[in-house]
Design an enzyme around this catalytic site. Structure first.
Site, PDB file in Angstrom:
ATOM      1  N   ASP A  33       7.149  65.547  15.911  1.00 36.14           N
ATOM      2  CA  ASP A  33       6.974  64.203  15.425  1.00 36.14           C
ATOM      3  C   ASP A  33       8.314  63.531  14.681  1.00 36.14           C
ATOM      4  O   ASP A  33       7.741  63.745  13.543  1.00 36.14           O
ATOM      5  CB  ASP A  33       6.194  62.492  15.970  1.00 36.14           C
ATOM      6  N   CYS A  71      10.957  57.704  19.602  1.00 33.86           N
ATOM      7  CA  CYS A  71       9.753  58.400  20.718  1.00 33.86           C
ATOM      8  C   CYS A  71       9.480  58.366  21.958  1.00 33.86           C
ATOM      9  O   CYS A  71       9.493  59.441  22.981  1.00 33.86           O
ATOM     10  CB  CYS A  71       8.479  58.372  19.611  1.00 33.86           C
ATOM     11  N   LYS A 125       0.004  63.566  20.501  1.00 32.14           N
ATOM     12  CA  LYS A 125       0.593  61.919  20.741  1.00 32.14           C
ATOM     13  C   LYS A 125       1.043  62.377  21.989  1.00 32.14           C
ATOM     14  O   LYS A 125       1.999  62.513  22.980  1.00 32.14           O
ATOM     15  CB  LYS A 125       1.279  61.801  20.215  1.00 32.14           C
ATOM     16  N   HIS A 127       2.177  57.934  24.125  1.00 29.63           N
ATOM     17  CA  HIS A 127       2.806  57.523  24.117  1.00 29.63           C
ATOM     18  C   HIS A 127       3.634  57.081  25.180  1.00 29.63           C
ATOM     19  O   HIS A 127       4.748  56.757  25.116  1.00 29.63           O
ATOM     20  CB  HIS A 127       4.020  57.592  22.569  1.00 29.63           C
ATOM     21  N   ASN A 277      13.006  63.164  18.376  1.00 31.30           N
ATOM     22  CA  ASN A 277      14.244  62.368  17.412  1.00 31.30           C
ATOM     23  C   ASN A 277      14.159  63.097  16.405  1.00 31.30           C
ATOM     24  O   ASN A 277      13.337  63.747  15.208  1.00 31.30           O
ATOM     25  CB  ASN A 277      14.295  60.969  17.741  1.00 31.30           C
TER      26      ASN A 277
END
Length: 511
Positions: A33, A71, A125, A127, A277
């Site tokens: 991340d 994200c 994660k 998201h 990213n």
């Protein structure tokens, strides 16, 4: 059915399971991340990543690999194989307070892997929305889940603040519900252990699909002190902490791969590592010598760190560097293809199967890549060309070697890592830069068109938009054609009913 017939059927099913596990590879996908292009050792970083470097050297480095600038969009394209403009997630991320999620109208990657006979597990994660139970990861194809549903949180407390009150609430879940007994357990260690548990408990009658989405190295900057102590030579405190966070993640990947080898799975595993990213210089991440950072349409925001390793790769692919154009949306058809799965029930995919490119060095099937079209982003300047794409709208597209940006791309600095102002670029596929160019930005707020030859100019210094107007016009026409297929943006207002105080002081569904 007689006892004999029952036993025969049981044996047939057992043989089928064994045949399935042998003929289809295990797939382990690790997603970092906010991990910057210049934060991995083999790109010449000041940060040590021995595990990632060794894995990448044993496999194929993807050096023309793109993700999305933020994200949710990257994760949505990984799970759907579809561009943001086709899922309504063109603008921003999914905030915890928003009644939003990856649409339910098409199966996720996990759905298709499960349908193909895989045991499917996710750690980390999510998201991709959770306002209704249907959007939870264990209702979207994963047999088991352990992780957090929002976008960021405290690494030790596993809590996230609520926008309307700023009070922090727990966000740690498994498929049974909230997990309330892991406070103080650093997330990189916690998620690594849960991934290892999945591996150790795996029933080898089925192939394994494991998606490990680390919190690392997203802010806040938090890491056990002994990881930070490795970087006493870095004077910048934030960069030192960030480097320690990278080392903790690198150690986690080492432990996961060792578990796969101890279980005897590595020889039949495809192992993929990717960032979601680019890094954020203000949070100590770095993308040098690329231009821009997370959230921008410059390559620093979306030229991803990525590689493929594992025992399934052909031996002669070890140490190869792929310069073929590959996008995060391509993993969906690539992995479903490896699983010998079906695309029945899928809406049209934007990803393409890249396995022959990765494993055999064949040319990429991808010639065009839409980075994004965001109609809700603030417009910039005036339209330059009549009867074609409105250049005030934020968008970016790649066709062959050319990249076109319109609208507001975001800050366009070239930022070297802290304490390394004299460091020259060491990564492959980049040109040496004059130090005077490090911090140049666009001076005209009215400018809204840029054209680059990314193959010749990967650091985006030489704007060709005035020199090659015919290329600009052709790519604007292409943008218009692609935009005609877009669905409306899904970006609902924040809902006060999302307040975790109304739901047991835990982030979770509220509708």
């Amino acid at each position: 059915m007689s006892l004999y017939a029952t036993l025969v059927l049981a044996n047939i099913l057992c043989l089928f399971d064994q045949s399935l596990a042998a003929s289809t590879p295990n797939i382990v996908f690790v997603l970092a991340d906010d991990y910057g292009y210049n934060d991995i050792g083999y790109h010449g970083s000041q940060i040590q990543t021995p595990t990632l470097d060794k894995l990448a050297d044993s496999g194929v480095k993807l050096e023309n690999y793109y993700v999305q600038p933020i994200c949710t969009p990257t994760r949505s394209q990984l799970m759907s194989g579809r561009y943001q403009i086709h899922t309504g997630l063109q603008h921003g991320i999914i905030w915890p307070e928003q009644p939003n999620g990856l649409p339910l109208n098409s199966p996720t990657l996990a759905d298709k892997m499960k349908e193909a006979g895989y045991s499917t597990h996710m750690v980390g994660k999510w998201h991709l929305g959770f306002y209704r139970k249907e959007y939870l990861p264990w209702n979207r194809g994963f047999d088991t889940y352990f992780g957090y549903l929002t976008g960021s949180e405290d690494y030790y407390k596993h809590t996230r603040g609520f926008k309307f009150t700023s009070k922090a609430y727990l966000d740690l879940h498994n498929e049974q519900g909230p997990v309330k007994n892991e406070s103080g357990h650093y997330s990189a260690h916690l998620f690594t252990q849960k991934a290892i548990d999945v591996i150790n408990n795996h029933n080898e009658k089925k192939p394994l699909f494991l998606y490990l989405a680390y919190q690392s190295v997203h802010g806040p900057l938090e890491v056990p002190q002994h990881y930070e102590d490795k970087y006493e030579h870095i004077q910048n405190k934030e960069r030192r902490t960030y480097a320690g966070m990278v080392s903790a993640m690198d150690e986690g990947v080492r432990n996961v791969t060792e578990a796969l080898k101890s279980k005897g799975l590595w020889s039949n595993t495809v192992f993929i590592f990717s960032t979601d990213n680019g890094g954020i210089p203000k949070v100590a991440g770095n993308n040098f010598p690329l231009r821009g950072h997370k959230g921008t349409l410059w390559d620093g925001g979306m030229h991803g760190v990525g590689f493929v390793a594992g025992g399934v790769l052909k031996p002669d692919r070890a140490g190869k560097v792929s310069k073929d154009l590959i996008h995060v949306s391509d993993w969906y058809p690539t992995l479903v293809g490896l699983a010998k799965g079906s695309f029945n029930g899928c809406l049209p995919l934007d990803g393409v199967d890249q396995w022959d490119t990765i494993n055999s060095g064949m040319p990429s099937k991808r010639l065009i890549l839409l980075h994004n079209i965001d109609p809700l982003h603030q417009r910039s300047g005036l339209p330059l060309y009549p009867n074609t794409w409105d250049t005030s709208v934020r968008a970016a597209i790649r066709s062959g070697s050319y990249k076109l940006i319109t609208g507001d791309p975001g800050p366009g600095d070239w930022t070297p890592p802290p304490d390394s102002s004299d460091e020259q670029p060491k990564s492959n596929d980049v040109t040496s830069l004059d130090k005077s160019l490090y911090f140049q930005t666009e001076t005209s707020s009215l400018k809204n068109v840029w054209l680059f030859n990314i193959t010749a100019d990967p650091t985006e210094h030489n704007d060709l938009s005035e020199e090659r107007p015919e290329v600009v016009k052709a790519m604007l026409t292409l943008l218009s054609k692609i935009n005609a297929t877009a669905v409306p943006v899904r970006y609902p207002p924040f809902d006060p009913s999302s307040d975790p105080a109304q739901h047991g002081d835990v982030w979770g569904p509220w509708e």
